[in-house]
Design a protein around this motif. Structure first.
Motif, PDB file in Angstrom:
ATOM      1  N   GLN A 111       5.736   4.275   9.335  1.00 49.29           N
ATOM      2  CA  GLN A 111       6.487   4.822   8.205  1.00 49.29           C
ATOM      3  C   GLN A 111       7.014   3.733   7.277  1.00 49.29           C
ATOM      4  OE1 GLN A 111       9.454   7.149  10.280  1.00 49.29           O
ATOM      5  NE2 GLN A 111       8.119   8.946  10.417  1.00 49.29           N
ATOM      6  N   ASP A 112       6.811   2.481   7.633  1.00 49.36           N
ATOM      7  CA  ASP A 112       7.263   1.370   6.793  1.00 49.36           C
ATOM      8  C   ASP A 112       6.612   1.473   5.419  1.00 49.36           C
ATOM      9  OD1 ASP A 112       8.495  -1.495   6.599  1.00 49.36           O
ATOM     10  OD2 ASP A 112       6.416  -1.692   5.893  1.00 49.36           O
ATOM     11  N   VAL A 113       7.428   1.494   4.388  1.00 43.60           N
ATOM     12  CA  VAL A 113       6.930   1.755   3.030  1.00 43.60           C
ATOM     13  C   VAL A 113       5.971   0.663   2.570  1.00 43.60           C
ATOM     14  CG1 VAL A 113       7.590   2.000   0.615  1.00 43.60           C
ATOM     15  CG2 VAL A 113       8.976   3.078   2.405  1.00 43.60           C
ATOM     16  N   GLN A 114       6.315  -0.597   2.790  1.00 41.01           N
ATOM     17  CA  GLN A 114       5.474  -1.692   2.320  1.00 41.01           C
ATOM     18  C   GLN A 114       4.125  -1.705   3.036  1.00 41.01           C
ATOM     19  OE1 GLN A 114       7.378  -5.525   2.333  1.00 41.01           O
ATOM     20  NE2 GLN A 114       5.459  -6.655   1.981  1.00 41.01           N
ATOM     21  N   ALA A 115       4.137  -1.584   4.370  1.00 42.37           N
ATOM     22  CA  ALA A 115       2.890  -1.585   5.130  1.00 42.37           C
ATOM     23  C   ALA A 115       2.047  -0.357   4.787  1.00 42.37           C
ATOM     24  CB  ALA A 115       3.188  -1.618   6.625  1.00 42.37           C
ATOM     25  N   SER A 116       2.692   0.786   4.603  1.00 39.36           N
ATOM     26  CA  SER A 116       1.965   2.012   4.259  1.00 39.36           C
ATOM     27  C   SER A 116       1.291   1.896   2.906  1.00 39.36           C
ATOM     28  CB  SER A 116       2.924   3.207   4.265  1.00 39.36           C
ATOM     29  OG  SER A 116       3.427   3.449   5.565  1.00 39.36           O
ATOM     30  N   GLU A 117       1.982   1.319   1.959  1.00 36.03           N
ATOM     31  CA  GLU A 117       1.401   1.164   0.630  1.00 36.03           C
ATOM     32  C   GLU A 117       0.243   0.173   0.657  1.00 36.03           C
ATOM     33  OE1 GLU A 117       0.514   2.126  -3.045  1.00 36.03           O
ATOM     34  OE2 GLU A 117       2.082   3.121  -1.853  1.00 36.03           O
ATOM     35  N   GLU A 118       0.370  -0.884   1.463  1.00 39.22           N
ATOM     36  CA  GLU A 118      -0.722  -1.844   1.597  1.00 39.22           C
ATOM     37  C   GLU A 118      -1.953  -1.172   2.202  1.00 39.22           C
ATOM     38  OE1 GLU A 118      -1.743  -6.156   3.723  1.00 39.22           O
ATOM     39  OE2 GLU A 118       0.273  -5.300   3.880  1.00 39.22           O
ATOM     40  N   LEU A 119      -1.741  -0.341   3.232  1.00 44.47           N
ATOM     41  CA  LEU A 119      -2.858   0.365   3.860  1.00 44.47           C
ATOM     42  C   LEU A 119      -3.505   1.329   2.880  1.00 44.47           C
ATOM     43  CD1 LEU A 119      -4.558   1.067   6.340  1.00 44.47           C
ATOM     44  CD2 LEU A 119      -2.759   2.670   7.029  1.00 44.47           C
ATOM     45  N   ARG A 120      -2.697   2.061   2.143  1.00 47.66           N
ATOM     46  CA  ARG A 120      -3.252   3.008   1.164  1.00 47.66           C
ATOM     47  C   ARG A 120      -4.078   2.281   0.101  1.00 47.66           C
ATOM     48  NH1 ARG A 120       0.155   7.152  -2.802  1.00 47.66           N
ATOM     49  NH2 ARG A 120      -1.690   8.151  -3.730  1.00 47.66           N
ATOM     50  N   THR A 121      -3.589   1.120  -0.339  1.00 44.96           N
ATOM     51  CA  THR A 121      -4.312   0.344  -1.355  1.00 44.96           C
ATOM     52  C   THR A 121      -5.652  -0.148  -0.804  1.00 44.96           C
ATOM     53  OG1 THR A 121      -2.245  -0.346  -2.402  1.00 44.96           O
ATOM     54  CG2 THR A 121      -4.203  -1.675  -2.853  1.00 44.96           C
ATOM     55  N   LEU A 122      -5.660  -0.633   0.429  1.00 42.75           N
ATOM     56  CA  LEU A 122      -6.901  -1.120   1.032  1.00 42.75           C
ATOM     57  C   LEU A 122      -7.923   0.006   1.190  1.00 42.75           C
ATOM     58  CD1 LEU A 122      -5.395  -3.473   3.765  1.00 42.75           C
ATOM     59  CD2 LEU A 122      -6.816  -4.191   1.831  1.00 42.75           C
ATOM     60  N   LEU A 123      -7.477   1.183   1.576  1.00 43.04           N
ATOM     61  CA  LEU A 123      -8.395   2.309   1.794  1.00 43.04           C
ATOM     62  C   LEU A 123      -8.947   2.875   0.490  1.00 43.04           C
ATOM     63  CD1 LEU A 123      -6.469   4.076   4.692  1.00 43.04           C
ATOM     64  CD2 LEU A 123      -8.764   3.083   4.842  1.00 43.04           C
ATOM     65  N   LYS A 124      -8.272   2.595  -0.622  1.00 41.96           N
ATOM     66  CA  LYS A 124      -8.761   3.069  -1.923  1.00 41.96           C
ATOM     67  C   LYS A 124     -10.068   2.398  -2.324  1.00 41.96           C
ATOM     68  CE  LYS A 124      -4.621   4.538  -4.466  1.00 41.96           C
ATOM     69  NZ  LYS A 124      -3.711   4.215  -5.598  1.00 41.96           N
ATOM     70  N   ARG A 125     -10.376   1.253  -1.741  1.00 41.71           N
ATOM     71  CA  ARG A 125     -11.485   0.429  -2.225  1.00 41.71           C
ATOM     72  C   ARG A 125     -12.838   0.852  -1.669  1.00 41.71           C
ATOM     73  NH1 ARG A 125      -8.470  -5.400  -1.185  1.00 41.71           N
ATOM     74  NH2 ARG A 125      -6.710  -5.052  -2.616  1.00 41.71           N
ATOM     75  N   MET A 126     -12.881   1.846  -0.799  1.00 40.18           N
ATOM     76  CA  MET A 126     -14.135   2.138  -0.105  1.00 40.18           C
ATOM     77  C   MET A 126     -14.343   3.632   0.025  1.00 40.18           C
ATOM     78  SD  MET A 126     -12.538   0.754   3.433  1.00 40.18           S
ATOM     79  CE  MET A 126     -11.819  -0.581   2.478  1.00 40.18           C
ATOM     80  N   PRO A 127     -15.617   4.062   0.075  1.00 42.80           N
ATOM     81  CA  PRO A 127     -15.886   5.477   0.344  1.00 42.80           C
ATOM     82  C   PRO A 127     -15.652   5.799   1.814  1.00 42.80           C
ATOM     83  CG  PRO A 127     -17.944   4.266   0.236  1.00 42.80           C
ATOM     84  CD  PRO A 127     -16.845   3.289  -0.109  1.00 42.80           C
TER      85      PRO A 127
END
Length: 438
Positions: free
Chosen positions: A189-205
């Motif tokens: 639930q950590d906001v910073q780590a969650s946002e980093e994960l969401r950003t990384l997953l945006k880059r790929m199908p």
């Protein structure tokens, strides 16, 4: 590309479930009537009562029955919903004949996208019946009980992020399924780590590995909600579907085979299939007698390993007591094989079997042919052959993972059950309500 978000998962309350593993079950399409009885007896809260309920009476509405059970469990706090949007990081440990394995997954809410957009990519055709069943369940319960298995190719940043999060503290909950996998889950639930994960997953199908029927059902349900409510909110639960996302190169991912058992064929149809086979493949036969599931499995494993790029199938013909290896002929007259939009399809044995052999003889659409049953277990297949309920069986090798990814990226759709990713993800570890915001 992909919009992968944290969500407020629905989970079994640890204060009311002594062992979470006793509450879980396989996905709906992997539960036999006998197994359902075993699951029902295992725990009064086993999630099979939601996923695949046993009718309370003859003609009972099982979808309404599941919805009542869900409402009862949420009202009595058997099931609780997390208050904050969460990514659920899963470590699965299991052992098979080749030894111990481990894989890591991310439970998340994935924004629903039409396949044409190239964000969520399928690889198999689906059948109408399972989609109608799951849509009725989704309309009644307004929930995802089973996760879709999605694959992504990690560019290098996701796995270290997950491992660091897992190493930083003990898991939030664990589960062990009887005779199967054990799970550790971290609620991130950590906001910073969650946002980093969401950003990384945006880059790929995202490639759908398992759950095509559930994904297409979720699309249909989303459209129904849009039509009924005349409103479309970016954060609305019906715009998303629950997935467990796994790196395509995760060492714990295994790709196995699905065989085809034929029954209900007339003699003419059976002869026509044999004619197709002998025209397209070189045939090397041997007696089937005396082979067990173990010895047949070992023989096939060695055969698949040594086929050296030559498409190869197995064929069991019970009437003649034969096991044959079928290797695609190197030189065939022009027009012998069906047109393939990409040459890679000619390396896919399941596609060749359906397009060049089964579909031309049986007609209809692959997957909706009543004469074809899909059987992953060799012992079940041999039992059907022994009791005379199987007229012929095609043995299909597992799809190579590199070929899988290539075909998916090229937008190719394969016959149903062309892949069999193991282990299957359980139902009940984390679930997802579709009402309101995710």
């Amino acid at each position: 590309m992909a919009d992968v978000r944290a969500f407020r998962g629905l989970r079994f309350n640890p204060q009311q479930s002594a062992e979470l593993g006793d509450e879980m079950c396989p996905p709906f399409d992997g539960i036999s009537p006998e197994q359902r009885e075993q699951l029902l007896a295992r725990s009064p809260h086993n999630v099979v009562r939601l996923e695949l309920p046993k009718p309370e009476s003859e003609g009972a509405d099982v979808y309404a029955q599941s919805a009542r059970q869900l409402q009862g469990w949420t009202a009595s706090n058997v099931l609780i919903r997390d208050e904050k949007p969460t990514y659920y990081l899963m470590q699965e440990d299991y052992t098979d004949s080749s030894g111990p394995h481990q894989r890591i997954g991310i439970y998340a809410a994935v924004h629903l996208e039409e396949y044409e957009r190239g964000i969520v990519l399928p690889h198999e055709h689906t059948r109408r019946g399972p989609k109608e069943d799951r849509l009725a369940m989704m309309e009644a319960c307004v929930a995802n009980f089973s996760p879709i298995m999605g694959l992504y190719r990690d560019s290098g940043g996701i796995r270290p992020l997950l491992l660091n999060e897992m190493a930083s503290r003990p898991p939030d909950f664990t589960a062990a399924m009887e005779g199967g996998s054990s799970f550790k889950v971290w609620a991130m639930q950590d906001v910073q780590a969650s946002e980093e994960l969401r950003t990384l997953l945006k880059r790929m199908p995202i490639y759908i590995a398992d759950g095509h029927h559930r994904y297409e059902t979720a699309l249909a349900y989303r459209d129904n909600v849009r039509d009924r409510e005349k409103v479309r909110l970016d954060s609305q639960g019906s715009e998303f579907v629950m997935m467990c996302l796994i790196d395509v190169e995760d060492p714990g991912m295994q790709l196995h085979e699905f065989h085809r058992a034929l029954s209900g064929l007339t003699n003419d149809k059976l002869s026509a299939i044999q004619e197709q086979v002998y025209g397209l493949f070189t045939v090397e036969s041997r007696p089937l007698g005396g082979m067990t599931a173990e010895s047949l499995g070992a023989f096939l494993s060695e055969t698949w390993k040594n086929r050296a790029g030559n498409p190869t199938l197995g064929l069991i013909e019970p009437e003649g007591g034969r096991l044959s290896l079928l290797t695609l002929r190197r030189k065939l007259p022009p027009g012998s094989l069906p047109f393939a939009p990409t040459p890679d399809l000619y390396q896919c044995e399941a596609w060749l079997l359906h397009q060049a052999v089964l579909d031309p003889v049986l007609g209809g659409t692959s997957g909706d042919q009543s004469q074809v049953d899909y059987v992953p277990e060799l012992d079940v297949l041999l039992k059907r052959i022994a009791d005379g309920t199987c007229q012929a069986a095609f043995l299909v090798p597992p799809l190579d993972m590199t070929l899988f990814e290539s075909l998916v990226r090229e937008g190719q759709r394969l016959p149903p059950k062309s892949t069999f990713f193991l282990p299957k993800l359980p139902t009940g570890l984390v679930m997802n309500l579709l009402s309101g915001d995710i």
